[in-house]
Design a protein around this motif. Structure first.
Motif, PDB file in Angstrom:
ATOM      1  N   ASN A 172      17.751  46.400 -36.260  1.00  0.00           N
ATOM      2  CA  ASN A 172      18.664  46.707 -37.354  1.00  0.00           C
ATOM      3  C   ASN A 172      17.925  46.383 -38.641  1.00  0.00           C
ATOM      4  O   ASN A 172      18.174  45.374 -39.298  1.00  0.00           O
ATOM      5  CB  ASN A 172      19.949  45.892 -37.233  1.00  0.00           C
ATOM      6  CG  ASN A 172      20.977  46.266 -38.292  1.00  0.00           C
ATOM      7  OD1 ASN A 172      20.827  47.249 -39.007  1.00  0.00           O
ATOM      8  ND2 ASN A 172      22.028  45.479 -38.386  1.00  0.00           N
ATOM      9  N   VAL A 198      16.936  56.419 -34.818  1.00  0.00           N
ATOM     10  CA  VAL A 198      17.217  55.004 -34.540  1.00  0.00           C
ATOM     11  C   VAL A 198      17.744  54.869 -33.118  1.00  0.00           C
ATOM     12  O   VAL A 198      18.694  55.563 -32.733  1.00  0.00           O
ATOM     13  CB  VAL A 198      18.236  54.420 -35.546  1.00  0.00           C
ATOM     14  CG1 VAL A 198      18.613  52.991 -35.154  1.00  0.00           C
ATOM     15  CG2 VAL A 198      17.659  54.446 -36.957  1.00  0.00           C
ATOM     16  N   ASP A 200      19.472  52.242 -30.726  1.00  0.00           N
ATOM     17  CA  ASP A 200      20.194  50.970 -30.755  1.00  0.00           C
ATOM     18  C   ASP A 200      21.539  51.154 -30.063  1.00  0.00           C
ATOM     19  O   ASP A 200      22.243  52.135 -30.342  1.00  0.00           O
ATOM     20  CB  ASP A 200      20.414  50.508 -32.197  1.00  0.00           C
ATOM     21  CG  ASP A 200      20.753  49.029 -32.299  1.00  0.00           C
ATOM     22  OD1 ASP A 200      21.693  48.585 -31.615  1.00  0.00           O
ATOM     23  OD2 ASP A 200      20.082  48.319 -33.053  1.00  0.00           O
ATOM     24  N   ARG A 203      26.044  50.988 -33.460  1.00  0.00           N
ATOM     25  CA  ARG A 203      25.912  51.838 -34.638  1.00  0.00           C
ATOM     26  C   ARG A 203      25.828  50.933 -35.861  1.00  0.00           C
ATOM     27  O   ARG A 203      26.789  50.746 -36.623  1.00  0.00           O
ATOM     28  CB  ARG A 203      27.071  52.823 -34.753  1.00  0.00           C
ATOM     29  CG  ARG A 203      26.846  53.882 -35.839  1.00  0.00           C
ATOM     30  CD  ARG A 203      27.837  55.029 -35.744  1.00  0.00           C
ATOM     31  NE  ARG A 203      27.624  56.018 -36.781  1.00  0.00           N
ATOM     32  CZ  ARG A 203      26.679  56.964 -36.757  1.00  0.00           C
ATOM     33  NH1 ARG A 203      25.852  57.020 -35.735  1.00  0.00           N
ATOM     34  NH2 ARG A 203      26.567  57.836 -37.745  1.00  0.00           N
ATOM     35  N   THR A 204      24.680  50.339 -36.032  1.00  0.00           N
ATOM     36  CA  THR A 204      24.439  49.399 -37.121  1.00  0.00           C
ATOM     37  C   THR A 204      24.326  50.134 -38.455  1.00  0.00           C
ATOM     38  O   THR A 204      24.340  51.374 -38.506  1.00  0.00           O
ATOM     39  CB  THR A 204      23.133  48.638 -36.859  1.00  0.00           C
ATOM     40  OG1 THR A 204      22.052  49.596 -36.853  1.00  0.00           O
ATOM     41  CG2 THR A 204      23.175  47.917 -35.514  1.00  0.00           C
ATOM     42  N   THR A 206      21.677  50.438 -40.017  1.00  0.00           N
ATOM     43  CA  THR A 206      20.457  51.230 -39.880  1.00  0.00           C
ATOM     44  C   THR A 206      20.745  52.530 -39.148  1.00  0.00           C
ATOM     45  O   THR A 206      20.326  53.614 -39.579  1.00  0.00           O
ATOM     46  CB  THR A 206      19.387  50.423 -39.114  1.00  0.00           C
ATOM     47  OG1 THR A 206      19.233  49.148 -39.739  1.00  0.00           O
ATOM     48  CG2 THR A 206      18.058  51.152 -39.087  1.00  0.00           C
ATOM     49  N   ALA A 207      21.453  52.420 -38.027  1.00  0.00           N
ATOM     50  CA  ALA A 207      21.749  53.606 -37.216  1.00  0.00           C
ATOM     51  C   ALA A 207      22.677  54.575 -37.942  1.00  0.00           C
ATOM     52  O   ALA A 207      22.578  55.794 -37.769  1.00  0.00           O
ATOM     53  CB  ALA A 207      22.368  53.180 -35.889  1.00  0.00           C
ATOM     54  N   ALA A 210      20.905  57.247 -39.938  1.00  0.00           N
ATOM     55  CA  ALA A 210      19.827  57.986 -39.269  1.00  0.00           C
ATOM     56  C   ALA A 210      20.167  59.462 -39.140  1.00  0.00           C
ATOM     57  O   ALA A 210      21.344  59.849 -39.077  1.00  0.00           O
ATOM     58  CB  ALA A 210      19.574  57.392 -37.892  1.00  0.00           C
ATOM     59  N   HIS A 213      20.920  59.150 -34.034  1.00  0.00           N
ATOM     60  CA  HIS A 213      21.139  57.815 -33.472  1.00  0.00           C
ATOM     61  C   HIS A 213      21.252  57.943 -31.962  1.00  0.00           C
ATOM     62  O   HIS A 213      22.141  58.637 -31.457  1.00  0.00           O
ATOM     63  CB  HIS A 213      22.415  57.192 -34.043  1.00  0.00           C
ATOM     64  CG  HIS A 213      22.791  55.885 -33.390  1.00  0.00           C
ATOM     65  ND1 HIS A 213      24.100  55.446 -33.299  1.00  0.00           N
ATOM     66  CD2 HIS A 213      22.023  54.934 -32.778  1.00  0.00           C
ATOM     67  CE1 HIS A 213      24.118  54.282 -32.673  1.00  0.00           C
ATOM     68  NE2 HIS A 213      22.874  53.952 -32.345  1.00  0.00           N
ATOM     69  N   SER A 215      22.308  56.035 -29.070  1.00  0.00           N
ATOM     70  CA  SER A 215      23.085  54.845 -28.741  1.00  0.00           C
ATOM     71  C   SER A 215      22.980  54.548 -27.249  1.00  0.00           C
ATOM     72  O   SER A 215      23.941  54.685 -26.480  1.00  0.00           O
ATOM     73  CB  SER A 215      24.555  55.057 -29.142  1.00  0.00           C
ATOM     74  OG  SER A 215      25.329  53.916 -28.825  1.00  0.00           O
ATOM     75  N   ASP A 275      19.947  65.162 -26.966  1.00  0.00           N
ATOM     76  CA  ASP A 275      19.485  64.223 -27.984  1.00  0.00           C
ATOM     77  C   ASP A 275      18.113  63.653 -27.624  1.00  0.00           C
ATOM     78  O   ASP A 275      17.280  63.408 -28.511  1.00  0.00           O
ATOM     79  CB  ASP A 275      20.492  63.080 -28.150  1.00  0.00           C
ATOM     80  CG  ASP A 275      21.710  63.490 -28.954  1.00  0.00           C
ATOM     81  OD1 ASP A 275      21.634  64.529 -29.644  1.00  0.00           O
ATOM     82  OD2 ASP A 275      22.734  62.787 -28.903  1.00  0.00           O
ATOM     83  N   GLU A 654      30.984  49.802 -34.723  1.00  0.00           N
ATOM     84  CA  GLU A 654      29.588  49.788 -34.269  1.00  0.00           C
ATOM     85  C   GLU A 654      29.477  49.787 -32.751  1.00  0.00           C
ATOM     86  O   GLU A 654      28.446  50.169 -32.209  1.00  0.00           O
ATOM     87  CB  GLU A 654      28.866  48.549 -34.808  1.00  0.00           C
ATOM     88  CG  GLU A 654      28.675  48.516 -36.307  1.00  0.00           C
ATOM     89  CD  GLU A 654      27.874  47.308 -36.754  1.00  0.00           C
ATOM     90  OE1 GLU A 654      27.584  46.436 -35.897  1.00  0.00           O
ATOM     91  OE2 GLU A 654      27.529  47.225 -37.943  1.00  0.00           O
TER      92      GLU A 654
END
Length: 897
Positions: A172, A198, A200, A203-204, A206-207, A210, A213, A215, A275, A654
């Motif tokens: 993050n 990103v 991760d 869903r920060t 940062t994400a 993006a 993302h 996830s 994705d 998130e």
């Protein structure tokens, strides 16, 4: 007034700072515009460093206890060091060198690290020295060594501006490395075609910004990376010429990744196959992909494979050794790199030498002038504390770290510290969770108080100068270690031991460290304190006669392996070390907050750094909460097979269903449990020995506790912290923190299934000054179990305690912080209701710490149609450090703006 250049002491970005002092005290800090890591920018933590330079919570003098049932007594330095040496010598004579151990820290300067390593391996003759960097960076080390041949990040920060695709995995970055994230934001603005991917589970922040993302389910990174390589092969996006000329082992990996089709990986990872395909195409087609990664890959029982699988993608596409591309591990602590450089770990020797290599051991023995270096690898972090628990290690010297918070499986770690025959703790702060276990406390200098060097994530070395004299009797770490080493050499009658530590200043140590690097991959024989002062921070390698350091490695395609070729690692996906089940159905994850740092010994003294998140909160998907009858603010018991903690819960967008998140920072100095690491497991990666701190299986149970209490105190909050902390274990649920922007308000929150004992309430009243009958006003409703007590000083409310019902706590906390005149609440204070007066409302959490802008103020502006530029112009939020910008953008997106 005076100014001194230094660096921030938090993450591995290594931001330059300029410290302002007035009459020997640190009074301000600003970003150094000339430092190439940050060019003057600071995050919210760095911008408040001067506010942490307080002595209220500092350890100021050596302290010793001869019996753990007794209080410690102050000593002078000679008494303290002589006692430490006697205990060390006696333990070594009776049980051998391996009966002692050193647990050190990525917060040490390189010079301190070097002396401790030499003390352990050169004088005592044990390799039992490891570091908290084992908990954050050792899988990155082993991943680099497994594929590229040495522990060296090949890229640099300038590659952010050169990249056409940035691939962030397990980080993050917006929270953990905010200044790098500011550069990413600027690079995207300058180049709208730059793609940001990103990876991760959450869903920060940062994400959330993006372009893509991913996830993924926790721990499935290898399956994802292998599937991306499968797509790269299928689409013809690999660089066959680079693979042929500069690598080996690709054919074996190629066979393995045949199995990892996007469809198969999608099932494993819990994301859409298209994705995965899109991510692989962006990665391969860009030609210049920069990967940034951190603890999400490292803190795993398969962390080495995760790192190596990502590096495989760069080797397969030839995206390494040139501008804008490469795998760049983001270091967790300011000087974890420096510690690795001097070999300050159980399996390393100075200058990246290998403990298992007899030639390397002989080289170090010759450099140090000792007979031999022990050949058996020392105990790594988890092994060290287990050996302490089992009685194999008798004495441990802990330096600048807090294992009673940061180590996994806290039940066993604390049991180990209890069982230890003797614990030496060298520490700057007297409030850490490890302090109660120490038999001998040695006060250490802290940020802004010592000279030395650090190395940041891009291999850049900065020279630090002290801005003030350490408070009390505190001393720099290298001085303490050197003093002990000299006395111990005499005590042990070690041949030549009296000449092993000839240092009179930090520069003497740097010069010796520099000499050990001659001819090595990290050769810094061309550097000196003077050069670093004159030319500024420099990257290694920087050999003699060099004009500048090397920004990027492997530009010629030659790697430091036996064949000169990089090695593809044949990685296969393996599931996480602990699986969820009916009794523990949730995937537990931990990580960082935006405004706090590690165990909060430093950031926990700055009131405004609590304004964004005030207390420990468990984040859970709202659908999971609804199914379990949970709502925001409910107290829950979170349990794993190893322990539990009680914590309030909040719904979070998130989180995916089936997952929960608790920040890593909070421990038993902030709540009545060890925090997140009461839940984690100590299973570790077989190559890196880094533990699985990022995943555990847990249950979440609602605790229908109705009785609550809140206690607040404005003046003297920091000096009260240790005394209130000592009470936390007596409550069923409690949190302790600060509030305010300029002056701190201490905030104690308590809850339980029944009222606490009256004598404990009296104790709290005494600590906060509420027992002063002449200055306090009280209201008692015995029938309803509600009481209020208010302390008034010169017409202002400075302390309060609400018991039984606390609906007014947030309003009252804000009013006390603002300087609340008692006359404004006289009627409320003497009334039966505990709700705020009519018109009383709270600001909500603070989004922008720099400008003290609250969530409610931003939402009100959004209701008026304000956009980001308007918010920045009107409220000034996001105009200084920028740490709040991702969250503000998320608020704008939620309003469709």
């Amino acid at each position: 007034m005076a100014e001194v250049k230094s660096t921030c002491c938090y993450c591995g970005v290594g931001c330059g700072v300029i410290i302002s002092t007035d009459q020997g005290q640190i009074v301000g800090v600003r970003g150094d515009p000339d430092h190439p890591a940050n060019f003057g920018r600071l995050c919210t933590k760095g911008a408040n460093l001067h506010r942490s330079a307080v002595t209220d919570t500092r350890l100021l003098y050596p302290e010793l206890r001869l019996n753990r049932l007794e209080a410690r007594e102050k000593l002078d330095w000679d008494e303290a060091l002589d006692y430490a040496v006697d205990r060390l010598a006696t333990t070594i004579r009776q049980h051998g060198p391996d009966s002692v151990a050193f647990y050190v820290s990525g917060q040490l300067l390189t010079e301190g690290y070097y002396v401790f390593n030499k003390l352990a391996k050169g004088l005592i003759g044990t390799n039992n020295i490891d570091t908290n960097s084992r908990l954050c960076m050792s899988s990155a080390v082993s991943g680099y060594k497994k594929t590229l041949g040495m522990d060296a990040p090949p890229a640099c920060y300038d590659d952010i501006e050169q990249a056409k695709c940035i691939f962030i995995a397990g980080s993050n970055t917006a929270y953990a490395h905010p200044i790098l994230f500011r550069r990413i934001e600027a690079a995207r603005q300058a180049n709208p075609d730059l793609k940001l991917i990103v990876v991760d589970p959450r869903r920060t922040d940062t994400a959330a910004v993006a372009d893509l993302h991913l996830s993924i389910l926790p721990g499935t990174d290898v399956a994802l990376f292998n599937a991306m390589l499968h797509v790269l092969l299928w689409e013809g996006l690999t660089d066959t010429n680079y693979i042929r000329r500069h690598t080996e082992g690709f054919e074996a990996l190629k066979e393995t990744v045949r199995e990892y089709t996007p469809a198969v990986a999608a099932e494993i990872c819990g994301i859409a196959a298209h994705d995965i395909i899109l991510a692989a195409k962006w990665f391969g087609e860009s030609g210049d992909t920069l990967s940034l990664y951190c603890q999400g890959l490292n803190q795993s029982s398969h962390g080495t494979d995760k790192n190596a699988a990502l590096i495989n993608l760069h080797l397969a596409t030839g995206q390494i050794g040139r501008a804008g591309s490469g795998p760049l591990s983001l270091t967790g602590q300011m000087n974890a790199m420096g510690g690795r450089e001097v070999g300050g770990m159980a399996n390393l020797l100075p200058a990246h030498r290998d403990m298992t290599n007899p030639e390397h051991r002989a080289e170090v023995a010759q450099l140090w002038g000792v007979e031999r270096i022990p050949e058996q690898q020392g105990k790594t972090a988890v092994e060290m504390f287990e050996a302490l628990r089992q009685g194999e290690i008798k004495l441990i010297w802990i330096v600048c770290t807090n294992p009673a918070l940061s180590m996994p499986d806290q039940t066993k770690v604390r049991e180990a510290l209890e069982k230890a025959e003797f614990v030496i703790l060298q520490e700057a702060y007297r409030t850490t969770e490890t302090v109660p276990y120490a038999d001998l406390l040695l006060p250490a200098a802290s940020w802004g108080e010592k000279e030395g060097t650090i190395t940041n994530s891009e291999r850049r070395i900065t020279h630090l100068n002290p801005a003030r004299t350490p408070p009390g009797a505190a001393r720099p770490d290298w001085e303490i270690a050197t003093d002990v080493a000299r006395r111990l050499a005499v005590k042990l009658k070690s041949p030549g031991g009296e000449t092993l530590f000839p240092y009179s200043c930090a520069e003497d140590i740097f010069n010796e460290h520099r000499a050990t690097t001659h001819g090595r991959d990290l050769d810094i024989t061309g550097l000196s304190y003077r050069l670093l002062e004159e030319r500024g921070p420099q990257q290694w390698p920087f050999p003699a006669q060099a004009v500048r350091g090397k920004a990027r490695l492997y530009e010629d395609g030659h790697f430091p392996t036996a064949t000169g070729r990089a090695r593809f690692a044949n990685t296969r996906y393996q599931s996480t070390a602990e699986q969820t089940d009916a009794r523990h159905p949730f995937h537990f994850n931990s990580g960082r907050l935006r405004d706090q740092w590690h165990g909060m010994s430093r950031t926990g003294t700055v009131a405004r750094l609590f304004s964004h998140v005030e207390e420990p909160l468990l984040s859970m998907n709202s659908e999971d909460m609804q199914r379990r009858g949970l709502k925001d603010g409910d107290i829950t018991r979170v349990s794993s097979k190893r322990g539990f903690c009680t914590v309030r819960i909040q719904a979070s967008q998130e989180m995916r269903p089936g997952q929960v998140f608790l920040p890593m920072h909070w421990g038993s100095q902030s709540m009545n449990s060890p925090g997140a690491n009461a839940l984690t497991l100590s299973t570790f990666d077989p190559t890196s020995f880094q533990p699985e701190l990022k995943h555990a299986a847990v249950s979440v149970e609602k605790l229908p506790w109705q009785w609550q209490m809140v206690a607040l105190r404005r003046y003297g909050a920091l000096s009260l912290l240790p005394r209130v902390q000592a009470l936390l274990a007596q409550f069923q649920h409690a949190t302790l923190g600060l509030y305010g922007h300029d002056e701190a308000v201490l905030v104690l929150r308590v809850a339980g299934d029944q009222a606490i004992a009256p004598e404990l309430i009296e104790k709290i009243d005494q600590l906060l000054g509420l027992d002063d009958e002449d200055a306090s006003i009280s209201y008692q409703d015995t029938k309803r179990g509600i009481s209020k007590r208010i302390l008034v000083d010169q017409g202002e409310v400075v302390a309060a305690r609400l018991t039984g019902e606390t609906a007014a706590r947030d309003w009252l906390k804000e009013m006390i912080a603002a300087g609340l005149p008692f006359e404004q609440i006289r009627l409320w204070a003497l009334a039966p209701l505990n709700t705020p007066p009519v018109g009383g409302s709270t600001r909500g959490k603070i989004i922008c710490n720099c400008k003290n802008v609250s969530e409610q103020e931003i939402l009100a502006a959004l209701d008026q149609g304000t956009d980001l530029a308007g918010l920045q112009d009107k409220l000034k939020c996001g105009t200084e450090c920028g740490s709040c910008v991702p969250e503000i953008k998320r608020m704008l997106d939620s309003r469709g703006k």
